[in-house]
Write an enzyme that holds these catalytic residues in place. Structure first.
Site, PDB file in Angstrom:
ATOM      1  N   ASP A  61     129.064  -1.136  86.617  1.00  0.00           N
ATOM      2  CA  ASP A  61     128.902   0.314  86.532  1.00  0.00           C
ATOM      3  C   ASP A  61     128.139   0.834  87.742  1.00  0.00           C
ATOM      4  O   ASP A  61     127.383   0.099  88.386  1.00  0.00           O
ATOM      5  CB  ASP A  61     128.147   0.696  85.256  1.00  0.00           C
ATOM      6  CG  ASP A  61     128.956   0.418  84.000  1.00  0.00           C
ATOM      7  OD1 ASP A  61     130.196   0.422  84.083  1.00  0.00           O
ATOM      8  OD2 ASP A  61     128.343   0.207  82.944  1.00  0.00           O
ATOM      9  N   ARG A  62     128.304   2.123  88.007  1.00  0.00           N
ATOM     10  CA  ARG A  62     127.671   2.744  89.173  1.00  0.00           C
ATOM     11  C   ARG A  62     126.175   2.413  89.247  1.00  0.00           C
ATOM     12  O   ARG A  62     125.649   2.036  90.288  1.00  0.00           O
ATOM     13  CB  ARG A  62     127.858   4.263  89.115  1.00  0.00           C
ATOM     14  CG  ARG A  62     127.277   4.990  90.329  1.00  0.00           C
ATOM     15  CD  ARG A  62     127.007   6.458  90.025  1.00  0.00           C
ATOM     16  NE  ARG A  62     128.201   7.234  89.775  1.00  0.00           N
ATOM     17  CZ  ARG A  62     128.888   7.892  90.711  1.00  0.00           C
ATOM     18  NH1 ARG A  62     128.502   7.835  91.967  1.00  0.00           N
ATOM     19  NH2 ARG A  62     129.944   8.605  90.385  1.00  0.00           N
TER      20      ARG A  62
END
Length: 243
Positions: A61-62
């Site tokens: 994830d970011r």
């Protein structure tokens, strides 16, 4: 948050068919509909770094930092994709609210999150298991609900299955949300702790991967140590043994 300055990818491992890099926080693995103006992506940076086409073996994830693997050819992708979670292992560090059991198996099925970009949504809950080990705990003078202080723990998490947002959702399920998690955590507490520590991030880091090499069959284990804002917060909490 958009990534305006070109991030650097630290190479943790490289051979003729694959490489593992350390992905910084707030960098998307690849371009998606949620890019929201981002200029750089780990896939693009890895392609430029290695001078060839690359395929990500999984996505972080970011906000999640840590070890991210790329293959250099489709055959390597196929071989590694066939490995089970018994042979392809991933471990994470996280800072969570509260103090959990020393060790526990989180066995809680998860429904796939709704994806507005998919025409057909899977709705059946899927088996999901995460092994948790509590490494250290501390108390900080930040109010949380009716309490004047907040207890925090550094935990190590091993994925025994691979569901989307599994770790973040499992930690919410056991009432120990990851600090800095805007989706599954506690917004007011996240903001208060960001102000207290002087840094704002999702405290989730892929600290190690282990797999059978697709060509040799030998086990390869790679560690990505904490650094940056995560390491600074760990120092502030006096958990220096884990940096």
């Amino acid at each position: 948050m958009c990534t305006d300055q070109k991030p650097l990818l630290k190479v943790l491992y490289q051979d003729d068919c694959l490489a593992v890099v350390s992905k910084p926080e707030k960098l998307l693995t690849h371009r998606t509909e949620i890019a929201n103006g981002d200029q750089y992506f780990a896939l693009q940076l890895a392609r430029d770094l290695f001078g060839k086409r690359v395929w990500p073996l999984y996505r972080l994830d970011r906000g999640t930092s840590g070890a991210l693997m790329f293959a250099f050819d489709p055959q390597t992708v196929s071989a590694l994709a066939q490995q089970t979670h018994e042979t392809f292992q991933k471990q994470y560090f996280a800072i969570v609210r509260g103090t959990s059991e020393k060790t526990m198996l989180i066995d809680h099925a998860l429904k796939p999150p709704v994806d507005p970009y998919l025409r057909v949504q899977k709705t059946e809950a899927q088996e999901a298991k995460t092994l948790l080990t509590t490494l250290a705990s501390a108390e900080v003078p930040v109010s949380s609900g009716k309490y004047e202080t907040t207890r925090l723990s550094l935990v190590k998490l091993e994925l025994l299955t691979g569901r989307r947002h599994q770790i973040r959702r499992h930690m919410k399920f056991i009432a120990h949300p990851i600090i800095g998690d805007a989706t599954y955590g506690k917004g007011p507490l996240n903001r208060a702790l960001a102000e207290y520590f002087g840094r704002d991030r999702l405290y989730l880091h892929c600290c190690g991967i282990s797999f059978l090499h697709p060509r040799t069959g030998t086990r390869v284990s790679i560690t990505d140590r904490l650094d940056g804002d995560f390491a600074e917060t760990v120092k502030q909490l006096r958990w220096v043994n884990y940096i």
